[in-house]
Every structure is written in C-alpha cells, then in structure tokens.
Motif scaffolding. Structure first.
Motif, PDB file in Angstrom:
ATOM      1  N   GLY A   1     -10.708   7.853  -0.819  1.00 62.17           N
ATOM      2  CA  GLY A   1      -9.758   6.854  -1.286  1.00 62.17           C
ATOM      3  C   GLY A   1      -9.550   5.753  -0.271  1.00 62.17           C
ATOM      4  O   GLY A   1      -9.429   4.579  -0.627  1.00 62.17           O
TER       5      GLY A   1
ATOM      6  N   GLY B   1     -10.468   1.852  -0.651  1.00 68.36           N
ATOM      7  CA  GLY B   1      -9.445   0.844  -0.419  1.00 68.36           C
ATOM      8  C   GLY B   1      -9.875  -0.211   0.574  1.00 68.36           C
ATOM      9  O   GLY B   1      -9.631  -1.410   0.373  1.00 68.36           O
TER      10      GLY B   1
ATOM     11  N   GLU C   1     -12.242  -2.582  -1.048  1.00 67.60           N
ATOM     12  CA  GLU C   1     -11.536  -3.522  -1.914  1.00 67.60           C
ATOM     13  C   GLU C   1     -10.913  -4.648  -1.088  1.00 67.60           C
ATOM     14  O   GLU C   1     -10.956  -5.823  -1.465  1.00 67.60           O
ATOM     15  CB  GLU C   1     -10.437  -2.792  -2.703  1.00 67.60           C
TER      16      GLU C   1
ATOM     17  N   PHE D   1      -2.583   2.527   5.395  1.00 70.15           N
ATOM     18  CA  PHE D   1      -3.234   3.638   4.705  1.00 70.15           C
ATOM     19  C   PHE D   1      -2.910   4.923   5.459  1.00 70.15           C
ATOM     20  O   PHE D   1      -3.401   5.132   6.570  1.00 70.15           O
ATOM     21  CB  PHE D   1      -4.758   3.439   4.667  1.00 70.15           C
TER      22      PHE D   1
ATOM     23  N   ALA E   1      -0.248   2.059   1.075  1.00 74.55           N
ATOM     24  CA  ALA E   1      -1.147   2.419  -0.015  1.00 74.55           C
ATOM     25  C   ALA E   1      -0.839   3.833  -0.504  1.00 74.55           C
ATOM     26  O   ALA E   1      -0.717   4.766   0.296  1.00 74.55           O
ATOM     27  CB  ALA E   1      -2.603   2.341   0.451  1.00 74.55           C
TER      28      ALA E   1
ATOM     29  N   PHE F   1      -1.710   7.273  -2.695  1.00 76.52           N
ATOM     30  CA  PHE F   1      -2.854   8.081  -3.131  1.00 76.52           C
ATOM     31  C   PHE F   1      -2.344   9.143  -4.098  1.00 76.52           C
ATOM     32  O   PHE F   1      -1.269   9.718  -3.907  1.00 76.52           O
ATOM     33  CB  PHE F   1      -3.533   8.754  -1.931  1.00 76.52           C
TER      34      PHE F   1
ATOM     35  N   GLU G   1      -0.367   2.072  -5.329  1.00 74.59           N
ATOM     36  CA  GLU G   1      -1.774   2.463  -5.464  1.00 74.59           C
ATOM     37  C   GLU G   1      -2.636   1.211  -5.598  1.00 74.59           C
ATOM     38  O   GLU G   1      -2.374   0.350  -6.448  1.00 74.59           O
ATOM     39  CB  GLU G   1      -1.970   3.363  -6.688  1.00 74.59           C
ATOM     40  N   ILE G   2      -3.628   1.114  -4.752  1.00 74.41           N
ATOM     41  CA  ILE G   2      -4.538  -0.031  -4.778  1.00 74.41           C
ATOM     42  C   ILE G   2      -5.666   0.269  -5.742  1.00 74.41           C
ATOM     43  O   ILE G   2      -6.455   1.195  -5.526  1.00 74.41           O
ATOM     44  CB  ILE G   2      -5.074  -0.340  -3.377  1.00 74.41           C
ATOM     45  N   THR G   3      -5.747  -0.509  -6.814  1.00 75.56           N
ATOM     46  CA  THR G   3      -6.692  -0.196  -7.885  1.00 75.56           C
ATOM     47  C   THR G   3      -7.874  -1.154  -7.970  1.00 75.56           C
ATOM     48  O   THR G   3      -8.981  -0.749  -8.333  1.00 75.56           O
ATOM     49  CB  THR G   3      -5.960  -0.193  -9.240  1.00 75.56           C
TER      50      THR G   3
ATOM     51  N   LEU H   1      -4.952  -6.466  -5.426  1.00 81.43           N
ATOM     52  CA  LEU H   1      -4.859  -6.696  -3.983  1.00 81.43           C
ATOM     53  C   LEU H   1      -4.521  -8.139  -3.674  1.00 81.43           C
ATOM     54  O   LEU H   1      -3.661  -8.412  -2.838  1.00 81.43           O
ATOM     55  CB  LEU H   1      -6.188  -6.341  -3.312  1.00 81.43           C
TER      56      LEU H   1
END
Length: 229
Positions: free
Chosen positions: A70, A74, A77, A157, A190, A192, A210-212, A217
C-alpha cells in the motif's frame, strides 16, 4: 572624536530620566538553517513555490500488518501526480523515511521523489520523525516566505505505532504539527484498510484519508493540477 547621533543622545536622555520606561527591542525571529542540501533562495525556479513533505514509516510492523504494498502504491501515486502536474517545476519535495533510524532527504524539486521502499526496521521513531520533518518544513517555509508565494503540505504514511523515539515525545510532535497549522500547511495521514489509526487520529487531531488515485491526491495537495501536455 566620532560623531554621536542625535537618536542615541535622545535614547540616553530618556533612559537616564525614566529607566523603567525604556522599551526592549522585539526579539528577532530566528529561523534555523534546515536540512543540509535544501533548495536555497538563490536556486528557486520561480516566484511561486510549493513544499511537499513525505514522511514514510519503514518499521517492520508496516510489513507485518500487510501495508508495504500500500505504501509503494501510494508513493507511486504521489510521484505520478507531481511529475504529471503543470506546476511540477515549482514543487520542492523533501522525504523522511523512519523506523529505527531517520533517513531525511532535503528539499529538492519533485522529480527526485524516491519510490523505493521496504519495511524492515525493528523500531518505530514516529515522534522523532514528525518533529524533525516539521522542523525542516517550517525552516524552509520561513526561509522562502519573504521571497515567494508559498503553499505546502505534509503527507504521512504510517500504521501509527510508536516504540522507539529517542528525542521527542507525543507533546513535542503535537507542538510541531501545530507550527505547520500556524503557517497554513495541512498534514495528511494516509489511511490503510488493514491499519487501525484511531489512536493516532486522536493524538494528531486528524482524519486519516485513503489515497486512491492521482485525481484525489491533486485535490488533497491543493497545489497540483494535471498537465495538459
């Protein structure tokens, strides 16, 4: 004999006549030098600068909790969002990787984002990492504040565990994050799916996100828009 300024004579007379009324000069704001290698005022590329700070937990608990992939996703991204932005040439990025150690990278332009990552250190110096990263962010922000139009954001994170800080405690981390808020710099933790960040959310007064995808972002970061090229 050297000339004595009239201003000095006036101040001296005032002190002799009313010593208790003399005003102390305001203490000058002292800005620490920040991390060696940070972009200097002479090296900035434009009058608009964005400061992105990425703080990454690489303790073994991240691996044990199944979060390693994850984090890798991230970071990719983030890098794609920055490098694909029309503002990319003006985004300064600093990074701190922390576990048993602190691996701090100075502010450089965004294309230097390091997406290599493994979670393999036995301890978690979360508070140390937060304080030192905030200190460097504040130093860089204050150094450039009189020279540029500035924005900033910190991305964190972590799984929220803390068991190894050597120099700072929770209150120190809270105070350091408050210094970001005073400057209008948001910090984003962030989220998870498999991590319980409820304790950290309370301690840091933040709602993990949650970073999708890159679109989300860019919206969270507030200073990144997609390049039309």
């Amino acid at each position: 004999m050297a000339d004595v300024s009239q201003e000095y004579l006036n101040d001296l007379t005032k002190f002799l006549n009313n010593p208790d009324e003399i005003e102390e000069p305001e203490e000058a704001l002292v800005v620490q030098g920040g991390l060696a290698g940070n972009i200097s005022v002479n090296d900035i590329r434009s009058s608009e600068q964005a400061l992105l700070y990425i703080v990454v937990d690489k303790s073994g608990s991240m691996y044990n909790n199944g979060l390693e992939q994850g984090v890798i996703a991230g970071l990719k991204e983030v890098k794609n969002a920055v490098n694909g932005a029309k503002e990319s040439k003006n985004i300064e990025t600093a990074m701190t990787f922390f576990g048993s150690t602190l691996d701090m990278r100075p502010f450089q332009y965004g294309e230097n984002i390091d997406i290599s990552y493994s979670a393999d250190e036995p301890e978690t110096r979360l508070y140390d990492a937060i304080v030192e990263s905030c200190n460097n962010m504040v130093s860089q922000y204050d150094k450039l504040r009189g020279e540029c139009v500035l924005k900033g954001v910190m991305l964190i994170f972590t799984d929220g565990e803390e068991n190894g800080s050597q120099n700072y405690k929770l209150k120190d981390a809270q105070n350091a994050l408050a210094e970001l808020e005073k400057r209008g710099i948001p910090y984003i933790v962030a989220a998870f799916k498999d991590a319980d960040l409820s304790k950290l959310a309370v301690e840091f007064e933040v709602t993990p996100v949650e970073i999708t995808d890159e679109h989300q972002l860019r919206r969270l970061m507030g200073f990144v828009s997609k390049s039309m090229a």
